[in-house]
Design a protein around this motif. Structure first.
Motif, PDB file in Angstrom:
ATOM      1  N   GLY A 103      16.675 -30.825  -1.496  1.00 22.98           N
ATOM      2  CA  GLY A 103      17.874 -30.327  -2.141  1.00 22.98           C
ATOM      3  C   GLY A 103      17.777 -28.876  -2.556  1.00 22.98           C
ATOM      4  N   VAL A 104      18.827 -28.391  -3.220  1.00 18.83           N
ATOM      5  CA  VAL A 104      18.922 -26.993  -3.627  1.00 18.83           C
ATOM      6  C   VAL A 104      19.508 -26.930  -5.036  1.00 18.83           C
ATOM      7  CG1 VAL A 104      19.814 -24.693  -3.072  1.00 18.83           C
ATOM      8  CG2 VAL A 104      19.441 -26.363  -1.232  1.00 18.83           C
ATOM      9  N   VAL A 105      18.932 -26.116  -5.884  1.00 22.04           N
ATOM     10  CA  VAL A 105      19.545 -25.840  -7.180  1.00 22.04           C
ATOM     11  C   VAL A 105      19.369 -24.358  -7.496  1.00 22.04           C
ATOM     12  CG1 VAL A 105      17.460 -26.524  -8.466  1.00 22.04           C
ATOM     13  CG2 VAL A 105      19.675 -26.469  -9.618  1.00 22.04           C
ATOM     14  N   PRO A 157      19.656 -33.652  -3.534  1.00 24.59           N
ATOM     15  CA  PRO A 157      20.337 -33.261  -4.774  1.00 24.59           C
ATOM     16  C   PRO A 157      20.611 -31.757  -4.797  1.00 24.59           C
ATOM     17  CG  PRO A 157      18.427 -34.637  -5.238  1.00 24.59           C
ATOM     18  CD  PRO A 157      18.342 -34.264  -3.791  1.00 24.59           C
ATOM     19  N   CYS A 158      21.861 -31.385  -4.981  1.00 25.99           N
ATOM     20  CA  CYS A 158      22.242 -29.977  -5.016  1.00 25.99           C
ATOM     21  C   CYS A 158      23.059 -29.707  -6.272  1.00 25.99           C
ATOM     22  CB  CYS A 158      23.050 -29.581  -3.783  1.00 25.99           C
ATOM     23  SG  CYS A 158      22.086 -29.526  -2.256  1.00 25.99           S
ATOM     24  N   SER A 183      12.780 -36.902  -4.535  1.00 23.61           N
ATOM     25  CA  SER A 183      12.969 -35.860  -3.523  1.00 23.61           C
ATOM     26  C   SER A 183      11.619 -35.311  -3.084  1.00 23.61           C
ATOM     27  CB  SER A 183      13.831 -34.730  -4.080  1.00 23.61           C
ATOM     28  OG  SER A 183      15.134 -35.188  -4.364  1.00 23.61           O
ATOM     29  N   ARG A 184      11.542 -34.937  -1.821  1.00 27.99           N
ATOM     30  CA  ARG A 184      10.295 -34.385  -1.301  1.00 27.99           C
ATOM     31  C   ARG A 184      10.131 -32.924  -1.644  1.00 27.99           C
ATOM     32  NH1 ARG A 184      10.690 -35.938   4.895  1.00 27.99           N
ATOM     33  NH2 ARG A 184       9.059 -34.346   5.018  1.00 27.99           N
ATOM     34  N   ALA A 236      15.140 -14.258  -6.797  1.00 24.61           N
ATOM     35  CA  ALA A 236      14.033 -14.946  -6.127  1.00 24.61           C
ATOM     36  C   ALA A 236      14.385 -16.409  -5.916  1.00 24.61           C
ATOM     37  CB  ALA A 236      12.754 -14.833  -6.945  1.00 24.61           C
ATOM     38  N   MET A 237      13.881 -16.960  -4.825  1.00 25.06           N
ATOM     39  CA  MET A 237      13.997 -18.384  -4.526  1.00 25.06           C
ATOM     40  C   MET A 237      12.603 -18.950  -4.304  1.00 25.06           C
ATOM     41  SD  MET A 237      17.243 -19.198  -4.629  1.00 25.06           S
ATOM     42  CE  MET A 237      17.173 -20.814  -3.857  1.00 25.06           C
ATOM     43  N   PHE A 238      12.441 -20.240  -4.599  1.00 27.55           N
ATOM     44  CA  PHE A 238      11.136 -20.901  -4.528  1.00 27.55           C
ATOM     45  C   PHE A 238      11.278 -22.245  -3.830  1.00 27.55           C
ATOM     46  CE2 PHE A 238      11.495 -18.271  -8.228  1.00 27.55           C
ATOM     47  CZ  PHE A 238      10.277 -17.621  -8.364  1.00 27.55           C
ATOM     48  N   VAL A 239      10.225 -22.639  -3.131  1.00 28.62           N
ATOM     49  CA  VAL A 239      10.093 -24.018  -2.674  1.00 28.62           C
ATOM     50  C   VAL A 239       9.200 -24.733  -3.663  1.00 28.62           C
ATOM     51  CG1 VAL A 239       9.218 -25.563  -0.882  1.00 28.62           C
ATOM     52  CG2 VAL A 239      10.409 -23.451  -0.238  1.00 28.62           C
ATOM     53  N   VAL A 240       9.697 -25.843  -4.221  1.00 34.81           N
ATOM     54  CA  VAL A 240       8.872 -26.668  -5.103  1.00 34.81           C
ATOM     55  C   VAL A 240       8.775 -28.058  -4.488  1.00 34.81           C
ATOM     56  CG1 VAL A 240       9.520 -25.329  -7.133  1.00 34.81           C
ATOM     57  CG2 VAL A 240      10.769 -27.410  -6.616  1.00 34.81           C
ATOM     58  N   GLU A 241       7.615 -28.663  -4.650  1.00 38.37           N
ATOM     59  CA  GLU A 241       7.344 -29.960  -4.048  1.00 38.37           C
ATOM     60  C   GLU A 241       6.469 -30.793  -4.970  1.00 38.37           C
ATOM     61  OE1 GLU A 241       6.151 -29.840   0.237  1.00 38.37           O
ATOM     62  OE2 GLU A 241       5.890 -27.698  -0.136  1.00 38.37           O
TER      63      GLU A 241
END
Length: 412
Positions: A103-105, A157-158, A183-184, A236-241
């Motif tokens: 998803g994206v937030v 989830p967005c 979510s992955r 800034a954007m981040f990938v979280v897992e």
């Protein structure tokens, strides 16, 4: 699933550099890129100094069909999201089997002011037939979340967080919750583009906006010469897992999102006592299981007015006790400007990079600190860094704190 949510990718579009590497090089050096506002139509406005993203050509990173539908703040977000995914070594094939798990937030405070102004000018000058169909969506705060998810095929989830400047940190809490609920991965962050004429006019009533003409003196928090802040664009954007998922993929774990808390002071201006921010700091420490003395560096909100700076210094002292007078404090944004919701996102990027490198970046243009804080000025400070605290406050009472732990990261 483990209980730890981690950052595996960072994408930056900032006034001092595009890409995490360029951003960190400039941030570590303490270079200030604040300069006269050059955007068309702003020449006659009282705002003279800002942090502009220059030399950024979104057409080299984003397809034309998305560019024509979106405002500059979404161009920043789309580009930063690509950079974050690349940094996390995460391609579309990695989630094509289950797009509902990703998803994206995002957070946004100003929306697509430039796009909206242009279309409204067409309306008044030429009539409704000359207003483009994307006017209804491009200005909207949620445009970046929607366009990233559409472009990348992310169906998890967005959402968008609208909690004033502090939303840039609150978005991480939403992403962590989504990960814990199954979510992955999540793309999370904030970008802004508040330097169009209409957007600037809206900001002129903001308490604390600096209208000084000297870039070296326009934004100097924690000093006797503090006169407010200057705005900026970018973000800034981040990938979280989930950590287990990241390790399964062999992705670099750059930092751990250890704890977050938010409060609302219920005022029409930054909390003069600092009580709301102090409460948020204590809440973030509690969630992270972190003692005050474990904090190695604080990335300050640094609004830049005497009252707000005093309140922030008091909040740090109240929440961290005696350690609050000794811990390294920095505000790299004094060299790039305060990008509203994107300001704490950029601070988070700087904090992750600082933890990886063992270096506290300096606070540009600040030398004569008049508060009981160990503000890092002049040059970067080498240090053993394990835990960072990032702070953010909104103009109308929102407070947020985020605790980051160092991860076994890969160098840029």
């Amino acid at each position: 699933m483990t209980s730890r949510t981690v950052i595996t990718g960072i994408g930056v579009v900032a006034p001092n550099g595009v890409g995490a590497g360029a951003f960190w090089k400039a941030t570590q050096s303490g270079a200030s890129v604040l300069d006269r506002v050059t955007r068309a139509g702003c020449e006659h406005l009282p705002l003279r100094v800002a942090g502009e993203v220059r030399g950024f050509d979104p057409g080299t990173l984003v397809e034309d069909r998305f560019l024509v539908q979106t405002d500059r703040f979404t161009h920043h977000a789309l580009a930063a999201a690509d950079l974050a995914l690349e940094d996390a070594r995460l391609g579309q094939a990695d989630y094509a089997d289950d797009p509902f798990s990703f998803g994206v937030v995002t957070a946004a405070g100003s929306g697509g002011g430039e796009f909206g102004q242009r279309e409204l000018q067409h309306l008044w000058e030429q009539g409704p037939r000359y207003v483009g169909p994307y006017q209804s969506i491009a200005w909207f705060y949620a445009a970046s979340t929607g366009q990233i998810s559409i472009r990348r095929g992310l169906k998890g989830p967005c959402g968008v967080v609208a909690s004033d400047e502090a939303g840039g940190l609150d978005a991480f809490a939403h992403a962590v919750r989504a990960i814990r609920q199954g979510s992955r991965a999540m793309l999370v962050g904030a970008t802004e583009a508040p330097l169009a004429p209409y957007s600037i006019v809206c900001q002129l009533e903001y308490e604390g906006l600096s209208t000084r003409e000297d870039p070296e003196r326009a934004y100097r928090p924690f000093t006797a010469d503090a006169c407010g802040y200057v705005p900026a664009e970018g973000g800034a954007m981040f990938v979280v897992e989930d950590e287990a998922e990241a390790r399964r993929r062999g992705a670099p774990v750059r930092a751990v999102l250890a704890g977050h808390a938010a409060t609302f002071s219920g005022t029409q201006r930054p909390d003069a006592s600092g009580e709301g921010l102090a409460h948020a700091i204590r809440g973030a420490l509690r969630e992270a299981g972190c003692a005050p003395e474990e904090i190695d560096v604080v990335f300050a909100d640094a609004l830049g007015t005497p009252e707000a700076d005093t309140a922030e210094a008091q909040a740090i002292a109240d929440a961290l006790g005696a350690h609050g007078r000794k811990v390294a404090v920095t505000a790299p944004k004094t060299g790039t400007g305060r990008a509203y919701c994107a300001a704490p996102a950029l601070d988070t990027a700087a904090a992750v990079l600082a933890l990886e490198r063992g270096i506290v970046p300096p606070t540009p243009n600040v030398f004569d600190v008049c508060h009981d804080l160990d503000v890092v000025t002049g040059a970067a400070r080498p240090a053993e860094l394990r835990t960072a605290l990032v702070l953010s406050r909104g103009r109308m009472g929102s407070n947020s704190a985020l605790v980051l732990r160092r991860g076994p990261s890969a160098p840029l």
